[in-house]
Write a protein that holds these residues in place. Sequence first.
Motif, PDB file in Angstrom:
ATOM      1  N   UNK A 258      43.072 135.597 128.676  1.00 50.43           N
ATOM      2  CA  UNK A 258      43.434 134.180 128.719  1.00 50.43           C
ATOM      3  C   UNK A 258      43.990 133.792 127.358  1.00 50.43           C
ATOM      4  N   UNK A 259      45.318 133.725 127.268  1.00 45.01           N
ATOM      5  CA  UNK A 259      45.947 133.488 125.967  1.00 45.01           C
ATOM      6  C   UNK A 259      45.598 132.119 125.395  1.00 45.01           C
ATOM      7  N   UNK A 260      45.089 131.214 126.230  1.00 43.72           N
ATOM      8  CA  UNK A 260      44.710 129.892 125.725  1.00 43.72           C
ATOM      9  C   UNK A 260      43.492 129.943 124.810  1.00 43.72           C
ATOM     10  N   UNK A 261      42.790 131.081 124.771  1.00 38.58           N
ATOM     11  CA  UNK A 261      41.637 131.232 123.876  1.00 38.58           C
ATOM     12  C   UNK A 261      42.017 131.913 122.563  1.00 38.58           C
ATOM     13  N   UNK A 262      43.284 132.323 122.434  1.00 41.07           N
ATOM     14  CA  UNK A 262      43.708 133.025 121.219  1.00 41.07           C
ATOM     15  C   UNK A 262      43.817 132.063 120.047  1.00 41.07           C
ATOM     16  N   UNK A 263      44.106 132.615 118.896  1.00 44.24           N
ATOM     17  CA  UNK A 263      44.355 131.798 117.708  1.00 44.24           C
ATOM     18  C   UNK A 263      45.662 131.038 117.870  1.00 44.24           C
ATOM     19  N   UNK A 264      45.842 130.035 117.000  1.00 45.08           N
ATOM     20  CA  UNK A 264      47.071 129.245 117.040  1.00 45.08           C
ATOM     21  C   UNK A 264      47.764 129.306 115.688  1.00 45.08           C
ATOM     22  N   UNK A 265      49.105 129.358 115.715  1.00 46.39           N
ATOM     23  CA  UNK A 265      49.868 129.266 114.467  1.00 46.39           C
ATOM     24  C   UNK A 265      49.609 127.930 113.785  1.00 46.39           C
ATOM     25  N   UNK A 266      49.466 126.890 114.603  1.00 47.62           N
ATOM     26  CA  UNK A 266      49.328 125.547 114.060  1.00 47.62           C
ATOM     27  C   UNK A 266      48.443 124.748 115.011  1.00 47.62           C
ATOM     28  N   UNK A 267      47.444 124.072 114.443  1.00 49.88           N
ATOM     29  CA  UNK A 267      46.493 123.321 115.263  1.00 49.88           C
ATOM     30  C   UNK A 267      46.882 121.855 115.402  1.00 49.88           C
ATOM     31  N   UNK A 268      48.136 121.537 115.060  1.00 54.26           N
ATOM     32  CA  UNK A 268      48.597 120.170 115.137  1.00 54.26           C
ATOM     33  C   UNK A 268      49.694 119.976 116.158  1.00 54.26           C
ATOM     34  N   UNK A 269      50.722 119.220 115.768  1.00 52.08           N
ATOM     35  CA  UNK A 269      51.721 118.710 116.694  1.00 52.08           C
ATOM     36  C   UNK A 269      52.995 119.561 116.642  1.00 52.08           C
ATOM     37  N   UNK A 270      52.912 120.811 117.082  1.00 55.32           N
ATOM     38  CA  UNK A 270      54.085 121.674 117.150  1.00 55.32           C
ATOM     39  C   UNK A 270      54.072 122.453 118.459  1.00 55.32           C
ATOM     40  N   UNK A 271      55.250 122.978 118.813  1.00 48.46           N
ATOM     41  CA  UNK A 271      55.387 123.749 120.048  1.00 48.46           C
ATOM     42  C   UNK A 271      56.620 124.636 119.928  1.00 48.46           C
ATOM     43  N   UNK A 272      56.621 125.685 120.753  1.00 48.25           N
ATOM     44  CA  UNK A 272      57.799 126.556 120.903  1.00 48.25           C
ATOM     45  C   UNK A 272      58.264 127.133 119.568  1.00 48.25           C
ATOM     46  N   UNK A 273      57.332 127.676 118.811  1.00 44.21           N
ATOM     47  CA  UNK A 273      57.679 128.291 117.525  1.00 44.21           C
ATOM     48  C   UNK A 273      58.531 129.536 117.743  1.00 44.21           C
ATOM     49  N   UNK A 274      59.252 129.913 116.696  1.00 48.63           N
ATOM     50  CA  UNK A 274      60.171 131.051 116.788  1.00 48.63           C
ATOM     51  C   UNK A 274      60.261 131.707 115.422  1.00 48.63           C
ATOM     52  N   UNK A 275      60.265 133.029 115.397  1.00 45.71           N
ATOM     53  CA  UNK A 275      60.347 133.741 114.123  1.00 45.71           C
ATOM     54  C   UNK A 275      61.593 134.621 114.086  1.00 45.71           C
ATOM     55  N   UNK A 276      61.951 135.048 112.867  1.00 40.01           N
ATOM     56  CA  UNK A 276      63.006 136.049 112.713  1.00 40.01           C
ATOM     57  C   UNK A 276      62.696 136.861 111.464  1.00 40.01           C
TER      58      UNK A 276
END
Length: 538
Positions: A258-276
């Motif tokens: 259940x990926x909803x129990x994993x850690x989060x990059x950010x515990x605030x008001x962000x979504x749809x992060x992307x890296x390169x």
Amino acid sequence: ANCSTLVGPMYHNGVYHMFYQYNPLGAVWGTGNLSWGHSVSRDLVNWDALDTALDPTAPFDYNGCWSGSATILPGGIPALLYTGRIQGDKEVQVQNVAFPKNPADPLLREWVKPAYNPVIPLPADVPGDNFRDPTTAWVGRDGLWRIAVAAKVGGPNGIASTLIYRSKDFRHWKRNALPLYTSRAAGMVECPDLFPVAEPGVEEGRLGYASGPASGAVRHVLKLSVMNTTQDYYAVGRYDDVADTFVPEVDVERNADDCRTWRRFDYGHVYASKSFFDSSKNRRVLWAWANESDSQDNDIARGWSGVQTVPRKVWLDQDGKQVRQWPIEEIETLRSKRVVGLLGAQVNAGGMNKIVGVGAQADVEAIFEIPSLEEAETFQPNWLLDPQKLCEENGASVPGRVGPFGLLVMASSNMQEHTAVFFRVFRHNHKYKVLMCTDLTRSTGRDNVYKPSYGGFVDIDIEQQGRSISLRTLIDHSVVESFGGGGRTCITARVYPEHAENKNSHVFVFNNGTGLVKVSKLEAWRLAMASVNVVHGG
């Protein structure tokens, strides 16, 4: 104009490119008939706006050019993979490719969509509107290209899946028998991101592709954005580039399935992060979308909505369980005036000390030392499940033993408006548990604004850290980004204080615990204005 998900960051021939979902016709999402905006930079700080890279003009994307990614092909030719909503049925999503019209153009201003699109049609076992967001491609040891695509397999109530597709030529793609990862409980996931992370003490090297020469020996991060929570979750784990599967390595309090129990990059008001992978500086860089949290009427009045967070360098922590994030070093070029304004090296119980000369655009770094850890309250096991609720019930104005202590930012002169970024420390199993919160309940006097408390635990042994914890907060008017414990826990917030319109904002150090807190380090800078999306003639 509306700026939402970052879709295709890349570094190419000395230029950083940011592609993002964009509505050129209005400040809000509209009908979803989106384009790809395009901006370029030499330093990831100052940006120039170009014409849109992709517009919904073809049968395979007539109802919108949605999220996707950028990949550098052999020979240095970039390619864009993206989700299109087809003509005739905007609920049907397919995957398309585009190439630069003139690869020699250093700014890559024009893009061509081949007539053979879509390169990946909608699978028969996936509902039309649940198949999107192709990742940056990588090459396996067998020489084949791979991408991951988010899908819900098996109908409207199907399983949230991250599908793998392989290709020899970047045109003909075949679905792998096994998904990269599935999460039955998650509903629908979006915007997957898979990338390798070097072990602590090892250079990132050529880990720009998701798999290296010995994929199984290199740990990877899988990030998934979950629609029904609008949060990003990640796990460190093992990626097998033969089976093309990912196995999370998670703590006992987390569920690998259940990926909803994993850690989060950010515990605030962000979504749809992307890296390169930034090959120029041998680092992985992460962005995330922070949308507005006031009303849609406000968006229309402003003429724009949605911002990207500050670019962050990402690396694997020494514990091997979590990633750490830190604003890229280029952000420090905006530091215009160093301010030394803390009155005293300690903050007594109930104390509040002003950092003189810091306002609504600042970079503050502090280290707090807690002499009286033994006084900490006992941690209740059920609190572990919901740190945000714990922050809501124990806001900055609620006295505690060890904490709350931290910063009050975007504060009005009368303190009627302020945003609190703070820590609390609890006793837990003969050790200590650190909670980090950003409390927006008093951030503005305006109505129709979302003003929650955000929270996450900071996974450190505070005793081994010399009974100290660090905090860095970047303040930029309506955006407050905070990095606790050296970037182990990050919280981004959107705030809309009325007093900021008068350019009369303040920053304080505060302590609402019963014991004193020492401030062993405090540095603050005013930040200059970056040049963002400047449009040049010609």
